[in-house]
Design a protein around this motif. Sequence first.
Motif, PDB file in Angstrom:
ATOM      1  N   ASP A   1       1.611   4.598  -2.670  1.00 18.12           N
ATOM      2  CA  ASP A   1       1.260   5.928  -2.174  1.00 18.12           C
ATOM      3  C   ASP A   1       2.135   6.985  -2.848  1.00 18.12           C
ATOM      4  OD1 ASP A   1       0.645   8.208  -0.756  1.00 18.12           O
ATOM      5  OD2 ASP A   1       0.632   7.211   1.199  1.00 18.12           O
TER       6      ASP A   1
ATOM      7  N   LYS B   1      -6.653   4.931   6.349  1.00 18.32           N
ATOM      8  CA  LYS B   1      -7.099   4.366   5.076  1.00 18.32           C
ATOM      9  C   LYS B   1      -7.987   3.141   5.279  1.00 18.32           C
ATOM     10  CE  LYS B   1      -3.292   1.206   3.922  1.00 18.32           C
ATOM     11  NZ  LYS B   1      -2.520   1.291   5.173  1.00 18.32           N
ATOM     12  N   GLU B   2      -7.731   2.375   6.338  1.00 12.03           N
ATOM     13  CA  GLU B   2      -8.557   1.192   6.603  1.00 12.03           C
ATOM     14  C   GLU B   2      -9.989   1.599   6.948  1.00 12.03           C
ATOM     15  OE1 GLU B   2      -7.144  -1.322   5.715  1.00 12.03           O
ATOM     16  OE2 GLU B   2      -5.022  -1.261   6.240  1.00 12.03           O
ATOM     17  N   LYS B   3     -10.118   2.655   7.741  1.00 10.44           N
ATOM     18  CA  LYS B   3     -11.448   3.142   8.090  1.00 10.44           C
ATOM     19  C   LYS B   3     -12.113   3.808   6.896  1.00 10.44           C
ATOM     20  CE  LYS B   3     -10.528   3.888  13.023  1.00 10.44           C
ATOM     21  NZ  LYS B   3     -10.615   4.859  14.152  1.00 10.44           N
ATOM     22  N   HIS B   4     -11.322   4.575   6.141  1.00 12.39           N
ATOM     23  CA  HIS B   4     -11.874   5.310   5.003  1.00 12.39           C
ATOM     24  C   HIS B   4     -12.345   4.366   3.901  1.00 12.39           C
ATOM     25  CE1 HIS B   4     -12.437   8.667   2.278  1.00 12.39           C
ATOM     26  NE2 HIS B   4     -11.710   8.040   1.364  1.00 12.39           N
ATOM     27  N   ARG B   5     -11.588   3.328   3.636  1.00 20.20           N
ATOM     28  CA  ARG B   5     -11.950   2.382   2.574  1.00 20.20           C
ATOM     29  C   ARG B   5     -12.984   1.353   3.029  1.00 20.20           C
ATOM     30  NH1 ARG B   5      -5.762   0.791   0.803  1.00 20.20           N
ATOM     31  NH2 ARG B   5      -5.150   2.817  -0.071  1.00 20.20           N
ATOM     32  N   GLY B   6     -13.208   1.281   4.330  1.00 23.42           N
ATOM     33  CA  GLY B   6     -14.136   0.286   4.847  1.00 23.42           C
ATOM     34  C   GLY B   6     -13.562  -1.115   4.910  1.00 23.42           C
ATOM     35  N   THR B   7     -12.229  -1.221   4.881  1.00 19.76           N
ATOM     36  CA  THR B   7     -11.579  -2.540   4.910  1.00 19.76           C
ATOM     37  C   THR B   7     -11.235  -2.986   6.332  1.00 19.76           C
ATOM     38  OG1 THR B   7      -9.416  -1.485   4.594  1.00 19.76           O
ATOM     39  CG2 THR B   7     -10.578  -2.234   2.613  1.00 19.76           C
TER      40      THR B   7
ATOM     41  N   ASP C   1       0.834  -1.210   0.000  1.00 16.33           N
ATOM     42  CA  ASP C   1       0.000   0.000   0.000  1.00 16.33           C
ATOM     43  C   ASP C   1       0.864   1.254   0.000  1.00 16.33           C
ATOM     44  OD1 ASP C   1      -2.289  -1.515   0.020  1.00 16.33           O
ATOM     45  OD2 ASP C   1      -2.696  -1.260   2.165  1.00 16.33           O
TER      46      ASP C   1
END
Length: 323
Positions: free
Chosen positions: A18, A102-108, A14
Motif C-alpha cells: 500500500d 478492499k475485500e469488498k471492492h476487489r470481490g475477494t 497487502d
Amino acid sequence: MTDLFAVAYKEVLDLRRDPLLGVLLGFLTVSIVISVLIGSADFHGQLDAYRQYVSQLSSSNSTAVPAAPQLFPLQLLRGGIEYVEILGALLAVVLGYGTVAKEKHRGTLDLILTRPLRRFSLAGGKLVALSFVWFVIVAAISLVSVLAVATVGGAALSGHDLVRVLILAVVAWVYLIFWSALSVGITALSRQLSAGLIVGLVVWLVVVLIMPQIGDTMDPDNQVPGGLFASLQIKKADELTVMAHFSGFDTIRNGIEVSSIEKHFERLSFAFTGIKQQYNQQSLRYIWADMFPYAITLMAASVASVIFALLATTRRTLRRKLP
C-alpha cells in the motif's frame, strides 16, 4: 490459530504494497525533523536574546542576572507528537477502513469466507496485521525522533530520556490501534463502503478536533499567549484561589476535554516528555502517579475498540448490503 496468522500474514503483505504507508512514514519523518529544527531554532533565538539582555545589564553595572533559558531535549518533540495525535489518528482510520473495504471492492470477500475460518480469525488477523504495521511505523518514527533531537536539535539525550521516548512510543502505538480497530468495526457494520469511511471520519473529527477545541476554548488561561495568569503575573497559589470560585465551570470544561481519547494521549505524552512544565525534570514515579488514570482509560478504550471490531466483523455483517 493457524487461520488467524494466515489472514494476518496476507494482510501484512497487502499493507506492505500500500503506497499510503510509504507516504505516511515519509510525511511523519519530514514533519518530525522540521518540528525539531523549528524548536531548536526558537530556543537559540531565546538564547541570543538572553545574551543580549545580559550584555545590556553588564554595561549598566547591574548584578541582577536572570536565569538562562534551558534546552530540554524531549520538549523538541512537541510538534511530532501533535502530528501523530491528529494526522496519525486520521490515517489510522483510513488504514482500518481499507483492510475491510478492499475485500469488498476487489470481490475477494466471498472467496475468503469460503475458507474454514474460525469466528474471530478474519477480524483478528486484520487487527494483528494492523498492530504489527503500527509497531513498525511507531518504532521508525521514534528512531527518527531520537536522531533528529541529537543532530538537528543539537541536544544530548540521556538514558532517562530514551526510556521516556520508549514510553511515548508505547502510548502512541496503543492510541493508533484504537483508531484502526474502531474503523474496522465501523466499516464491517456499514452496508455501504462509503458510509464506513464517512462515519469513521466524522468520529475522528468530533473526538480529535471538536471536543478538545471546545475544552481549550472554555479554558480562560488559553485565551492569551503564554497564559492569562502568567501575563497578569499572578502566582500559582493565587491562580488556584481564583479558579476555586469557578470549580463547577472548570469541572464541565475538563469533562468535555477528557471525554476525548485524544486528550488522554496528549496528556500522557506531554507529561512523560516534560512538555507540560509541571512534569518537566520530574521522576517517572511522580509522573506515573498523576497519569495512571489516563493510561488506564487509554488502554481500556483500545481494548474496547478491539473487542468491538472482533464482534462487529462477522460473515453476516460483511456480506450485508443496502436493500
